[in-house]
Scaffold this active site. Structure first.
Site, PDB file in Angstrom:
ATOM      1  N   LYS A 124       0.811  -1.231   0.000  1.00  0.00           N
ATOM      2  CA  LYS A 124       0.000   0.000   0.000  1.00  0.00           C
ATOM      3  C   LYS A 124       0.841   1.277   0.000  1.00  0.00           C
ATOM      4  CE  LYS A 124      -4.511  -1.426   1.684  1.00  0.00           C
ATOM      5  NZ  LYS A 124      -4.324  -2.852   2.069  1.00  0.00           N
ATOM      6  N   GLU A 133     -10.304   7.520   4.036  1.00  0.00           N
ATOM      7  CA  GLU A 133     -11.014   6.676   4.981  1.00  0.00           C
ATOM      8  C   GLU A 133     -10.180   5.409   5.161  1.00  0.00           C
ATOM      9  OE1 GLU A 133     -11.817   6.756   1.754  1.00  0.00           O
ATOM     10  OE2 GLU A 133     -11.251   4.672   1.399  1.00  0.00           O
ATOM     11  N   SER A 186       1.601  -9.732  -1.117  1.00  0.00           N
ATOM     12  CA  SER A 186       1.289  -8.302  -0.953  1.00  0.00           C
ATOM     13  C   SER A 186       1.654  -7.739   0.422  1.00  0.00           C
ATOM     14  CB  SER A 186      -0.195  -8.066  -1.229  1.00  0.00           C
ATOM     15  OG  SER A 186      -1.004  -8.914  -0.444  1.00  0.00           O
TER      16      SER A 186
HETATM   17  C1  PLP Z   1      -5.123  -3.905   1.658  1.00  0.00           C
HETATM   18  C2  PLP Z   1      -4.416  -5.139   1.335  1.00  0.00           C
HETATM   19  C3  PLP Z   1      -4.805  -5.960   0.257  1.00  0.00           C
HETATM   20  C4  PLP Z   1      -6.030  -5.685  -0.574  1.00  0.00           C
HETATM   21  O1  PLP Z   1      -5.971  -4.524  -1.355  1.00  0.00           O
HETATM   22  P1  PLP Z   1      -5.811  -4.563  -2.921  1.00  0.00           P
HETATM   23  O2  PLP Z   1      -6.123  -3.178  -3.332  1.00  0.00           O
HETATM   24  O3  PLP Z   1      -6.781  -5.569  -3.466  1.00  0.00           O
HETATM   25  O4  PLP Z   1      -4.408  -4.955  -3.209  1.00  0.00           O
HETATM   26  C5  PLP Z   1      -4.054  -7.092  -0.041  1.00  0.00           C
HETATM   27  N1  PLP Z   1      -2.986  -7.422   0.697  1.00  0.00           N
HETATM   28  C6  PLP Z   1      -2.576  -6.679   1.748  1.00  0.00           C
HETATM   29  C7  PLP Z   1      -1.373  -7.116   2.524  1.00  0.00           C
HETATM   30  C8  PLP Z   1      -3.276  -5.509   2.105  1.00  0.00           C
HETATM   31  O5  PLP Z   1      -2.866  -4.786   3.156  1.00  0.00           O
END
Ligand code: PLP
Length: 405
Positions: free
Chosen positions: A101, A123, A388
């Site tokens: 993010k 938000e 992610s």
């Molecule tokens: C917020 C988050 C997501 C989901 O958000 P996307 O916009 O779909 O990528 C996925 N993985 C992690 C670790 C997150 O913090």
């Protein structure tokens, strides 16, 4: 490479179009006073993103502050536990703050700075976007107002503490159900009053134009890095790429690097407890066309046509729609969207921890679980997973709800 009538050689020049559409999806469905503010952001971004000063500043920040490039790791022990297919992970868990993010938050905050704004507004639900944006605001010396439902404020105490330590103002929203939807409404309200001094920073490839495009562009560093790292490590491209999809920002960032390659691309949505409405958040698999939060996409609807209640074990994935570009790539067939439920996700959470020494975010564990199933089906070849984020935030919950597996 052509796919139906879409030419991926020129894809990024043509999608979205000037009005923010990916085919019929996307656009901007907001009140006129907010539209003026969005137009200002679009004009600024379209100019600034072509400026070498902006691009080089962002590159320097990624290197010196975020710790990019994040590595690609060969998951050797997980791979051998499954068969012959070799699994790899792009390590966004090692990006500063522990998830992807921050990639778009640093871009959005740098844009705010270039536009002469003093404040960023957003938000947050689980608090992950709020923490990433508060981090970016601290770095750039911007004020930061994070709107959060009162119920979420209680549930997400550690993230609320993080935001406050980073100097953000957490505004508790006490309307309605006091969760994400009310927080979005309150943040939009504040923005329509304050847009002279502030910009709104959306947390995924969702919302009105230009956010789906802008957030994709900022996240595409993930796919661009991963592609060249994978080539360097193995001498070829992966056969398949896998990422989890909530709003869709980590997935879109990864996919952007591979859309024009002969690579199979998979987006994984949360099936939660099962396919009944209310038990999952798989909007691309089970949704239909509809507008919410200012954009047209595939969404899960209740009996009145509004956003349906959704559920997933991963709080970052429980959103009743997905980015318009995903809806477009879904209809086109360029990306395959499939689902993984809670149980398989928790198994994958432990498998990656035990076999590789990497505790994944539960969101990311959806992608790991799907890649493990895909590896068994493919029999040979290679799969690149977008990991992610890291799972520190999820450990207490997993142990309490599932115990040690
Ligand atoms: C917020 C988050 C997501 C989901 O958000 P996307 O916009 O779909 O990528 C996925 N993985 C992690 C670790 C997150 O913090």
């Amino acid at each position: 490479m052509k796919f139906h009538d879409v030419d991926f050689d020129t894809y990024f020049r043509n999608y979205p179009d000037a009005n923010g559409y990916f085919g019929k999806y996307g656009g901007s469905y907001i009140p006129p006073q907010l539209q003026a503010a969005m137009d200002e952001i679009t004009d600024a971004y379209m100019t600034i993103c072509k400026s070498s000063k902006f691009v080089n500043e962002l590159r320097r920040i990624r290197r010196e502050f975020q710790g990019r490039p994040t590595p690609v790791s060969h998951l050797e022990r997980l791979s051998s536990s499954l068969g012959n297919v070799q699994l790899y992970a792009k390590r966004e868990d090692l990006n500063h703050t522990g998830a992807h993010k921050l990639n778009h938050c640093m871009g959005e905050a740098l844009l705010a700075k270039y536009m002469g704004k003093k404040k960023v507004i957003a938000e947050t639900g689980a608090g992950q976007h709020g923490v990433a944006l508060a981090t970016a605001a601290a770095y750039f010396g911007l004020e930061c107002d994070i709107y959060m439902g009162a119920v979420d404020v209680k549930k997400q105490a550690p993230n609320v503490a993080r935001m406050k330590i980073l100097g953000a103002r957490v505004v508790e929203v006490t309307d309605g159900l006091q969760t994400l939807k009310e927080a979005v409404d309150a943040a939009f309200d504040a923005y329509s009053r304050e847009y002279h001094d502030a910009i709104y920073c959306i947390g995924s490839v969702v919302g009105p134009h230009p956010f789906p495009m802008m957030v994709r562009d900022f996240q595409s560093v993930v796919g661009i890095e991963a592609r060249s790292q994978f080539l360097e490590m193995t001498g070829e491209l992966p056969d398949a790429v896998v990422a989890c999809v909530g709003g869709g920002s980590n997935a879109m960032g990864m996919f952007a690097g591979f859309l024009n390659d002969p690579v199979d691309i998979y987006g994984v949505e949360p099936l939660g407890r099962g396919p009944a409405l209310g038990d999952h958040a798989a909007s691309l698999n089970y949704g239909s066309e509809g507008v919410m939060h200012g954009f047209n996409s595939l969404m899960l609807k209740d009996e009145h046509g509004g956003p349906a209640p959704v559920y997933s074990v991963a709080s970052g994935l429980d959103y009743p729609s997905s980015g318009p570009e995903h809806a477009f790539l879904h209809d086109l067939g360029r990306v395959t969207y499939d689902v993984v439920g809670d149980e398989d996700t928790i198994d994958a959470f432990f498998a990656l921890s035990r076999l590789e020494g990497i505790i994944p975010a539960i969101e990311s564990a959806h992608a790991v679980a799907y890649a493990m199933q895909l590896a068994k089906r493919m029999k040979r070849g290679s799969i690149l997973i977008n990991l992610s984020g890291r799972g520190d935030k999820d450990m207490d919950y997993v142990i309490e709800k599932y115990g040690i597996r």
